[in-house]
Design an enzyme around this catalytic site. Sequence first.
Site, mmCIF file in Angstrom:
data_model
loop_
_atom_site.group_PDB
_atom_site.id
_atom_site.type_symbol
_atom_site.label_atom_id
_atom_site.label_comp_id
_atom_site.label_asym_id
_atom_site.label_seq_id
_atom_site.Cartn_x
_atom_site.Cartn_y
_atom_site.Cartn_z
ATOM 1 N N ALA A 1 0.913 -1.167 -0.021
ATOM 2 C CA ALA A 1 -0.127 0.020 -0.043
ATOM 3 C C ALA A 1 0.772 1.259 0.068
ATOM 4 C CB ALA A 1 -0.853 -0.187 1.158
ATOM 5 N N ARG A 2 1.882 1.326 0.681
ATOM 6 C CA ARG A 2 2.812 2.431 0.700
ATOM 7 C C ARG A 2 3.446 2.491 -0.573
ATOM 8 N NH1 ARG A 2 7.246 2.649 3.477
ATOM 9 N NH2 ARG A 2 6.874 4.649 4.434
ATOM 10 N N SER B 1 -8.172 1.186 6.850
ATOM 11 C CA SER B 1 -7.524 -0.009 7.660
ATOM 12 C C SER B 1 -8.686 -0.460 8.355
ATOM 13 C CB SER B 1 -6.381 0.632 8.571
ATOM 14 O OG SER B 1 -5.579 -0.339 9.017
ATOM 15 N N ARG B 2 -8.409 -1.582 9.002
ATOM 16 C CA ARG B 2 -9.262 -2.334 9.892
ATOM 17 C C ARG B 2 -9.441 -1.644 11.149
ATOM 18 N NH1 ARG B 2 -6.558 -8.153 9.586
ATOM 19 N NH2 ARG B 2 -4.769 -7.032 9.637
ATOM 20 N N LYS C 1 -2.086 -8.403 -7.242
ATOM 21 C CA LYS C 1 -2.059 -9.853 -7.561
ATOM 22 C C LYS C 1 -1.279 -10.574 -6.394
ATOM 23 C CE LYS C 1 2.406 -9.234 -7.462
ATOM 24 N NZ LYS C 1 2.791 -9.797 -6.006
ATOM 25 N N TYR D 1 -12.984 -1.009 6.093
ATOM 26 C CA TYR D 1 -12.679 -1.223 4.701
ATOM 27 C C TYR D 1 -14.205 -0.543 4.026
ATOM 28 C CZ TYR D 1 -8.675 -3.823 5.493
ATOM 29 O OH TYR D 1 -7.561 -4.294 5.795
ATOM 30 N N ASP E 1 2.127 -15.857 -4.396
ATOM 31 C CA ASP E 1 2.920 -14.674 -4.037
ATOM 32 C C ASP E 1 3.787 -14.168 -4.949
ATOM 33 O OD1 ASP E 1 3.302 -12.550 -1.917
ATOM 34 O OD2 ASP E 1 5.569 -13.088 -2.060
#
Length: 332
Positions: free
Chosen positions: A16-17, A36-37, A97, A58, A179
């Site tokens: 995200a950063r 964020s949560r 992804k 969210y 990943d």
Amino acid sequence: MDKVIRWGILGTGQIARALAFALQEVAGAKLVAVASRGSAGADKFGREFGVGRCHASYQALADDPDVDVIYIATPHAMHAENTLMCLNGGKHVLCEKAFAMNRREAAEMVDLARHKQLFLMEAMWSRFLPAIGEVRRIIDSGEIGKVAQIQSDFGFTAPEVGPLHRLLNPALGGGALLDIGIYPLSLSAFFLGPVAAVQAVAEMGPTGVDLQTAFSLLHRDGGVSSCVCSIRAQSPSDMTIAGPLGHIRIHNRFFQAQTLSVETLDGNARTVEFPHIGSGYAYEVVEVMRCLRAGLIESPLMPHAETLALMGVLDTIRAQIGLAYGADQVRP
């Protein structure tokens, strides 16, 4: 000047950063909201990047009327749920992804985007790098002849992560394949075309996810690819694309392509540098914004049909190596 496109980021982790920095590098892009949560993570991210609206859920970001497009930066296992939420909120979506946990989830995401006529794209950022575009140009020019084979590897080590870390945790879609295996798979298909068949082997870890996987692809229009991904070996991460008249080599971290060399049978050789803006994520941002301004709901460089096809290949590989996730259970 084109209208400013207002971005929101769902998630506040490392990726995200990276996207937040990329938005600063693109004219006409403005990061206006983050979620964020909880409030602490959102507020911290907001202070770092000067974000005006920091949502503690969210859903609040999905419902934010002043956001045009949302980048999904959560772990793989949350991509489908988060994307569907944002699409139902009327937002365009760029989803990190691996796009989803399996093809079934990916199809739900694509179907909803098409139904609502909203833009949706898998964030396969490597496809939009200048060096990758140059490789495509060289292939299309016929300089190395019709591509017959591609060899690539992507490996790194993460020795200090525990079993609950996203890389090793099956509940979060852990393992090398989802990943990083998506990189050699996606670029092999980008250069050689759709996959007709795949064979895979893997070394599985104690948490039940793959530590490293090797897979070979037969492409529908001819040619083969050999791909390896690993989270326990620090590999060169090169890619070689070969035809009857020569080869192209993308050096050192092919997925961040900045240097490539071309050698042909007639003795010609050259190395070309393609330094990119920042980390390289800016180019996918540019593509998203180009598509939005053109009224498109998918990118021609990363179309829905190809994302779905590649998720199907990942499903086949997982079946062959015995890698199953909770998301594979069909919901009632």
